[in-house]
Design a protein around this motif. Sequence first.
Motif, PDB file in Angstrom:
ATOM      1  N   ILE A  50      -8.650   2.634   9.415  1.00 28.61           N
ATOM      2  CA  ILE A  50      -7.702   3.597   9.982  1.00 28.61           C
ATOM      3  C   ILE A  50      -6.342   3.459   9.314  1.00 28.61           C
ATOM      4  O   ILE A  50      -5.692   4.451   8.964  1.00 28.61           O
ATOM      5  CB  ILE A  50      -7.594   3.396  11.501  1.00 28.61           C
ATOM      6  CG1 ILE A  50      -8.911   3.783  12.172  1.00 28.61           C
ATOM      7  CG2 ILE A  50      -6.443   4.228  12.082  1.00 28.61           C
ATOM      8  CD1 ILE A  50      -8.961   3.453  13.648  1.00 28.61           C
ATOM      9  N   ALA A  51      -5.901   2.207   9.099  1.00 31.03           N
ATOM     10  CA  ALA A  51      -4.607   1.989   8.456  1.00 31.03           C
ATOM     11  C   ALA A  51      -4.610   2.510   7.023  1.00 31.03           C
ATOM     12  O   ALA A  51      -3.646   3.136   6.565  1.00 31.03           O
ATOM     13  CB  ALA A  51      -4.269   0.491   8.473  1.00 31.03           C
ATOM     14  N   LEU A  52      -5.711   2.302   6.288  1.00 29.86           N
ATOM     15  CA  LEU A  52      -5.798   2.780   4.914  1.00 29.86           C
ATOM     16  C   LEU A  52      -5.785   4.299   4.874  1.00 29.86           C
ATOM     17  O   LEU A  52      -5.106   4.912   4.033  1.00 29.86           O
ATOM     18  CB  LEU A  52      -7.069   2.237   4.269  1.00 29.86           C
ATOM     19  CG  LEU A  52      -7.316   2.642   2.811  1.00 29.86           C
ATOM     20  CD1 LEU A  52      -6.188   2.126   1.934  1.00 29.86           C
ATOM     21  CD2 LEU A  52      -8.654   2.101   2.332  1.00 29.86           C
ATOM     22  N   ARG A  53      -6.526   4.942   5.807  1.00 32.50           N
ATOM     23  CA  ARG A  53      -6.555   6.404   5.850  1.00 32.50           C
ATOM     24  C   ARG A  53      -5.183   6.969   6.211  1.00 32.50           C
ATOM     25  O   ARG A  53      -4.729   7.971   5.650  1.00 32.50           O
ATOM     26  CB  ARG A  53      -7.609   6.864   6.861  1.00 32.50           C
ATOM     27  CG  ARG A  53      -7.797   8.381   6.874  1.00 32.50           C
ATOM     28  CD  ARG A  53      -9.085   8.767   7.574  1.00 32.50           C
ATOM     29  NE  ARG A  53      -9.129   8.304   8.941  1.00 32.50           N
ATOM     30  CZ  ARG A  53      -9.943   7.346   9.388  1.00 32.50           C
ATOM     31  NH1 ARG A  53     -10.751   6.725   8.543  1.00 32.50           N
ATOM     32  NH2 ARG A  53      -9.950   6.995  10.651  1.00 32.50           N
ATOM     33  N   THR A  54      -4.474   6.306   7.106  1.00 36.41           N
ATOM     34  CA  THR A  54      -3.128   6.761   7.501  1.00 36.41           C
ATOM     35  C   THR A  54      -2.165   6.661   6.332  1.00 36.41           C
ATOM     36  O   THR A  54      -1.349   7.565   6.089  1.00 36.41           O
ATOM     37  CB  THR A  54      -2.623   5.925   8.681  1.00 36.41           C
ATOM     38  OG1 THR A  54      -3.562   6.026   9.759  1.00 36.41           O
ATOM     39  CG2 THR A  54      -1.261   6.424   9.154  1.00 36.41           C
ATOM     40  N   GLU A  55      -2.238   5.561   5.592  1.00 36.53           N
ATOM     41  CA  GLU A  55      -1.362   5.394   4.439  1.00 36.53           C
ATOM     42  C   GLU A  55      -1.651   6.448   3.383  1.00 36.53           C
ATOM     43  O   GLU A  55      -0.752   6.976   2.732  1.00 36.53           O
ATOM     44  CB  GLU A  55      -1.536   3.987   3.845  1.00 36.53           C
ATOM     45  CG  GLU A  55      -0.997   2.871   4.725  1.00 36.53           C
ATOM     46  CD  GLU A  55       0.504   2.975   4.920  1.00 36.53           C
ATOM     47  OE1 GLU A  55       1.181   3.443   3.980  1.00 36.53           O
ATOM     48  OE2 GLU A  55       0.998   2.590   5.993  1.00 36.53           O
ATOM     49  N   THR A  56      -2.946   6.792   3.209  1.00 34.91           N
ATOM     50  CA  THR A  56      -3.299   7.813   2.221  1.00 34.91           C
ATOM     51  C   THR A  56      -2.744   9.180   2.621  1.00 34.91           C
ATOM     52  O   THR A  56      -2.268   9.951   1.779  1.00 34.91           O
ATOM     53  CB  THR A  56      -4.835   7.896   2.095  1.00 34.91           C
ATOM     54  OG1 THR A  56      -5.343   6.608   1.744  1.00 34.91           O
ATOM     55  CG2 THR A  56      -5.227   8.897   1.019  1.00 34.91           C
ATOM     56  N   GLU A  57      -2.797   9.487   3.920  1.00 38.36           N
ATOM     57  CA  GLU A  57      -2.273  10.775   4.379  1.00 38.36           C
ATOM     58  C   GLU A  57      -0.761  10.852   4.246  1.00 38.36           C
ATOM     59  O   GLU A  57      -0.195  11.930   4.090  1.00 38.36           O
ATOM     60  CB  GLU A  57      -2.683  10.989   5.840  1.00 38.36           C
ATOM     61  CG  GLU A  57      -4.190  11.197   6.023  1.00 38.36           C
ATOM     62  CD  GLU A  57      -4.569  11.287   7.484  1.00 38.36           C
ATOM     63  OE1 GLU A  57      -3.668  11.060   8.327  1.00 38.36           O
ATOM     64  OE2 GLU A  57      -5.735  11.574   7.785  1.00 38.36           O
ATOM     65  N   ARG A  58      -0.085   9.724   4.301  1.00 42.16           N
ATOM     66  CA  ARG A  58       1.371   9.733   4.201  1.00 42.16           C
ATOM     67  C   ARG A  58       1.859   9.964   2.769  1.00 42.16           C
ATOM     68  O   ARG A  58       3.000  10.356   2.555  1.00 42.16           O
ATOM     69  CB  ARG A  58       1.943   8.401   4.712  1.00 42.16           C
ATOM     70  CG  ARG A  58       1.844   8.258   6.234  1.00 42.16           C
ATOM     71  CD  ARG A  58       2.391   6.929   6.668  1.00 42.16           C
ATOM     72  NE  ARG A  58       2.305   6.760   8.119  1.00 42.16           N
ATOM     73  CZ  ARG A  58       2.652   5.646   8.756  1.00 42.16           C
ATOM     74  NH1 ARG A  58       3.113   4.614   8.066  1.00 42.16           N
ATOM     75  NH2 ARG A  58       2.547   5.580  10.068  1.00 42.16           N
ATOM     76  N   VAL A  59       1.023   9.715   1.762  1.00 43.68           N
ATOM     77  CA  VAL A  59       1.435   9.907   0.369  1.00 43.68           C
ATOM     78  C   VAL A  59       1.574  11.401   0.107  1.00 43.68           C
ATOM     79  O   VAL A  59       0.624  12.165   0.313  1.00 43.68           O
ATOM     80  CB  VAL A  59       0.389   9.290  -0.583  1.00 43.68           C
ATOM     81  CG1 VAL A  59       0.748   9.591  -2.031  1.00 43.68           C
ATOM     82  CG2 VAL A  59       0.319   7.791  -0.363  1.00 43.68           C
ATOM     83  N   PRO A  60       2.758  11.903  -0.357  1.00 42.52           N
ATOM     84  CA  PRO A  60       2.944  13.353  -0.586  1.00 42.52           C
ATOM     85  C   PRO A  60       2.086  13.847  -1.747  1.00 42.52           C
ATOM     86  O   PRO A  60       2.032  13.241  -2.800  1.00 42.52           O
ATOM     87  CB  PRO A  60       4.434  13.471  -0.907  1.00 42.52           C
ATOM     88  CG  PRO A  60       4.832  12.122  -1.399  1.00 42.52           C
ATOM     89  CD  PRO A  60       3.972  11.140  -0.662  1.00 42.52           C
ATOM     90  N   VAL A  61       1.418  14.958  -1.503  1.00 38.07           N
ATOM     91  CA  VAL A  61       0.573  15.568  -2.537  1.00 38.07           C
ATOM     92  C   VAL A  61       1.429  16.563  -3.322  1.00 38.07           C
ATOM     93  O   VAL A  61       2.153  17.370  -2.733  1.00 38.07           O
ATOM     94  CB  VAL A  61      -0.621  16.290  -1.886  1.00 38.07           C
ATOM     95  CG1 VAL A  61      -1.497  16.950  -2.945  1.00 38.07           C
ATOM     96  CG2 VAL A  61      -1.431  15.311  -1.049  1.00 38.07           C
ATOM     97  N   PRO A  62       1.412  16.512  -4.646  1.00 43.87           N
ATOM     98  CA  PRO A  62       2.216  17.457  -5.448  1.00 43.87           C
ATOM     99  C   PRO A  62       1.856  18.899  -5.113  1.00 43.87           C
ATOM    100  O   PRO A  62       0.688  19.278  -5.093  1.00 43.87           O
ATOM    101  CB  PRO A  62       1.850  17.106  -6.897  1.00 43.87           C
ATOM    102  CG  PRO A  62       1.313  15.718  -6.826  1.00 43.87           C
ATOM    103  CD  PRO A  62       0.671  15.576  -5.493  1.00 43.87           C
ATOM    104  N   VAL A  63       2.898  19.711  -4.827  1.00 44.01           N
ATOM    105  CA  VAL A  63       2.699  21.119  -4.471  1.00 44.01           C
ATOM    106  C   VAL A  63       2.998  21.978  -5.686  1.00 44.01           C
ATOM    107  O   VAL A  63       3.974  21.740  -6.406  1.00 44.01           O
ATOM    108  CB  VAL A  63       3.621  21.514  -3.298  1.00 44.01           C
ATOM    109  CG1 VAL A  63       3.407  22.976  -2.922  1.00 44.01           C
ATOM    110  CG2 VAL A  63       3.361  20.608  -2.104  1.00 44.01           C
TER     111      VAL A  63
END
Length: 206
Positions: free
Chosen positions: A141-154
């Motif tokens: 869960i912590a790894l998935r949360t950290e991945t979602e927090r990384v901004p995706v280039p728009v």
Amino acid sequence: MSVVVASRRAALLIAAAGIFLLTQSHAQAQWWKRAPIDFEECADAAEKAATKAEKTSALADCNAKFAGRRKPGGGYTYYDFLQDRTFEIAGPNPTPEEQRKIDETYTAYLANQRRSNEAAQATARQQREQQEQQVQQLQQIALRTETERVPVPVERPKVQQAAGQRPKSAPCTKGSFSCEWPRLSESLNDLKKLFNPTPSKPAKKG
């Protein structure tokens, strides 16, 4: 002659009486010094020892001779420290039959202890596995949360084209409003210029 015989008889009677008295006295002494019947009697006698060392030694002998302890209401009990349990016995020491039952109870006690230990180990192992699974889930869960927090280039938005202008790449259907509007708009602007000429600026006076 008769006097001598009478004297001998009297002496024999006196001797017999003395022997009888000595025998009775010895028997009474033996009664007072008889062996104790249980631990409590033995401990009472040990308390009368002259020195502390003799008392300690006498009490140790009492413990070795008598396994049972007298009950206030009668009868005896035997404490088995291996099972931490007390058994009812008839006398100051367990009989062979009583000892056999005590040994059987101890065997059952060991079996119960072994089953309890195995159950406790199984429970501890299950709890440890559950904790490990919970830790793994929390890490995921912590790894998935950290991945979602990384901004995706728009992707950079394209510059919007001016209103009324048709994209060059978009096809134009003949007769449609979007296709005819630019041409009509230019014609309207030309008509406005005809009817509303721009006034000329007055000449500056010299």
